[in-house]
Design a protein around this motif. Structure first.
Motif, short mmCIF file in Angstrom:
data_model
loop_
_atom_site.label_atom_id
_atom_site.label_comp_id
_atom_site.label_asym_id
_atom_site.label_seq_id
_atom_site.Cartn_x
_atom_site.Cartn_y
_atom_site.Cartn_z
N ILE A 255 -19.08 45.55 -4.49
CA ILE A 255 -19.96 46.22 -5.44
C ILE A 255 -21.36 45.63 -5.28
CG2 ILE A 255 -20.56 46.29 -7.90
CD1 ILE A 255 -17.62 46.87 -8.48
N ILE A 256 -21.40 44.32 -5.07
CA ILE A 256 -22.68 43.65 -4.88
C ILE A 256 -23.34 44.04 -3.56
CG2 ILE A 256 -23.76 41.37 -4.60
CD1 ILE A 256 -21.51 40.32 -6.49
N SER A 257 -22.52 44.40 -2.59
CA SER A 257 -23.05 44.64 -1.24
C SER A 257 -23.93 45.88 -1.13
CB SER A 257 -21.90 44.77 -0.24
OG SER A 257 -21.31 46.06 -0.32
N GLN A 258 -23.79 46.81 -2.07
CA GLN A 258 -24.50 48.08 -1.88
C GLN A 258 -26.01 47.94 -1.93
OE1 GLN A 258 -22.92 49.96 -5.73
NE2 GLN A 258 -24.90 50.87 -5.45
N ILE B 95 -26.04 35.98 -4.44
CA ILE B 95 -25.60 36.51 -5.74
C ILE B 95 -24.19 36.03 -6.06
CG2 ILE B 95 -25.09 38.62 -7.04
CD1 ILE B 95 -27.33 39.99 -5.32
N VAL B 96 -23.30 36.07 -5.06
CA VAL B 96 -21.93 35.60 -5.29
C VAL B 96 -21.91 34.12 -5.68
CG1 VAL B 96 -19.67 35.22 -4.22
CG2 VAL B 96 -20.88 37.36 -3.82
N GLN B 97 -22.72 33.32 -5.00
CA GLN B 97 -22.77 31.89 -5.37
C GLN B 97 -23.27 31.71 -6.80
OE1 GLN B 97 -21.27 30.51 -3.11
NE2 GLN B 97 -21.83 31.56 -1.23
N SER C 49 -17.46 25.08 -8.40
CA SER C 49 -17.29 26.25 -9.26
C SER C 49 -16.39 27.24 -8.55
CB SER C 49 -18.65 26.91 -9.51
OG SER C 49 -19.48 26.02 -10.21
N LEU C 50 -15.35 27.66 -9.24
CA LEU C 50 -14.39 28.56 -8.62
C LEU C 50 -14.87 30.01 -8.68
CD1 LEU C 50 -11.05 26.95 -9.83
CD2 LEU C 50 -12.45 26.47 -7.81
N PHE C 51 -14.14 30.89 -8.04
CA PHE C 51 -14.52 32.30 -8.04
C PHE C 51 -14.26 32.87 -9.43
CE2 PHE C 51 -14.51 36.75 -7.02
CZ PHE C 51 -15.49 36.85 -6.05
N PRO C 52 -15.23 33.58 -10.01
CA PRO C 52 -15.08 34.05 -11.39
C PRO C 52 -14.00 35.12 -11.56
CG PRO C 52 -17.08 34.93 -10.41
CD PRO C 52 -16.53 33.94 -9.43
N LEU C 53 -13.25 35.00 -12.64
CA LEU C 53 -12.21 35.98 -12.95
C LEU C 53 -12.83 37.18 -13.66
CD1 LEU C 53 -9.54 33.47 -14.28
CD2 LEU C 53 -9.33 34.91 -12.22
N CYS D 227 -28.72 36.42 -12.18
CA CYS D 227 -28.02 35.95 -10.99
C CYS D 227 -28.48 36.72 -9.76
CB CYS D 227 -26.50 36.13 -11.15
SG CYS D 227 -25.79 35.06 -12.40
N GLY D 228 -29.36 37.68 -9.94
CA GLY D 228 -29.89 38.45 -8.82
C GLY D 228 -29.21 39.79 -8.60
#
Length: 302
Positions: A132-135, A145-147, A165-169, A184-185
DNA sequence: ACCCAGGCGGGCG
DNA sequence: CGCCCGCATGGG
């Protein structure tokens, strides 16, 4: 970040046709939250899932890559090892995959250049969020953004020796404010992220596994911000559906130039071509075409 | 200053 | 269906 090194254990795996580097360079969802490094004869990958951090270390070459691993968080030795085997498709029969996709000189060139690139199998939610972020975005910024999302919304893992920090749920992002997500961008994707997080925390992804390709795709497209291309990415990287052939600007350019006589072609046309040429392995062919094309700038305007 | 990035939703003919 | 537009943001 590290106060003390996490021990690396032997996996007992000597992987054939496996390249950590090529897999990392391919820009799969994993690499949006992984750190790669290479030095004195070994390469390493470190990435956070929602359960903990995984370390993968390889020595040797792509034809016999000897693997070691480490883990933290909720993983046990057995679970971490299983995560690695599944994620990197260690038990995949690469000989038959290559045999199936090597239809011409171009892809053959891509395969020898990226030999050992694996299609990774990632967690469906991770994959959904990442794409979703990639578009309308670029890989460098997607990673950033993912970080940022990990740092702001991911569970903090702190063993005393090590913090991450783990991957957000989804449930954590479902409560996020739009301004906070923008900070977060994420920009205009903020509302897509929140809406998808809400639906996924309520089980939107639960039944996808059992659906056929077309139904799964249209189901995924029921998420706001998920169109055909992103749905194909989720199916390919999150569910290992190799029949999916996501068409982004790079693949479109490369396919037109190398397979369609430099003719401007519609997505529909390109998809049909790929499906008839590579059938159930189109997605695997895709990774080689996409990565090779992008790294070599094939079809780029300048 | 301009152009582009692993597209998508919405509106129009 | 196909086409066109706007969209956040940062790097070349």
């Amino acid at each position: 970040m590290h106060k003390k090194a996490i021990p690396r254990l032997r996996t007992g795996i000597s992987a054939n046709a496996f390249s950590i580097k090529s897999t990392f360079m391919s820009g799969q969802p994993l690499t949006f939250h992984a750190e790669y490094s290479k030095g004195n004869g070994k390469e390493t990958l470190e990435y956070a899932t929602s359960k903990g951090v995984i370390f993968l270390e390889g020595t040797g070459d792509e034809r016999a890559m000897s693997l070691r691993y480490g883990y933290s968080g909720a993983y046990t030795r057995a679970k971490a090892l299983k995560e690695i085997r599944l994620r990197f498709g260690i038990d995949e029969d690469m000989h038959s995959i290559y045999k199936g996709i090597e239809t011409d000189a171009f892809i053959s060139e891509a395969i020898s250049s990226l030999y050992g690139l694996r299609v990774t199998q990632n967690d469906p939610w991770e994959t959904t969020l990442c794409f979703i972020i990639s578009q309308f975005n670029n890989i460098k910024r997607i990673r950033g953004i993912v970080q940022n999302l990990r740092k702001r919304y991911g569970e903090v893992l702190n063993t005393g020796d090590y913090a991450a920090s783990l991957f957000p749920l989804p449930k954590s992002l479902a409560k996020a404010g739009l301004e906070e997500l923008s900070a977060c961008g994420a920009g205009f994707r903020s509302r897509y992220i929140r809406n998808a997080a809400i639906k996924c925390s309520e089980g939107w992804l639960d039944d996808v596994q059992g659906m056929d390709y077309e139904s799964a795709k249209s189901h995924l497209m029921g998420l706001d911000g998920v169109g055909e291309k992103v749905a194909d990415c989720i199916l390919l990287f999150g569910y290992k559906r190799y029949e999916a052939f996501p068409i982004d600007v790079w693949v479109k350019r490369v396919m037109e130039k190398r397979y369609l006589n430099s003719r401007r072609s519609s997505m529909r046309e390109i998809r049909a071509f790929a499906r008839s040429r590579w059938k159930g392995l189109a997605g695997y062919a895709h990774e080689y075409i996409y990565t090779y094309g992008r790294l070599r700038g094939i079809g780029a305007s300048k």
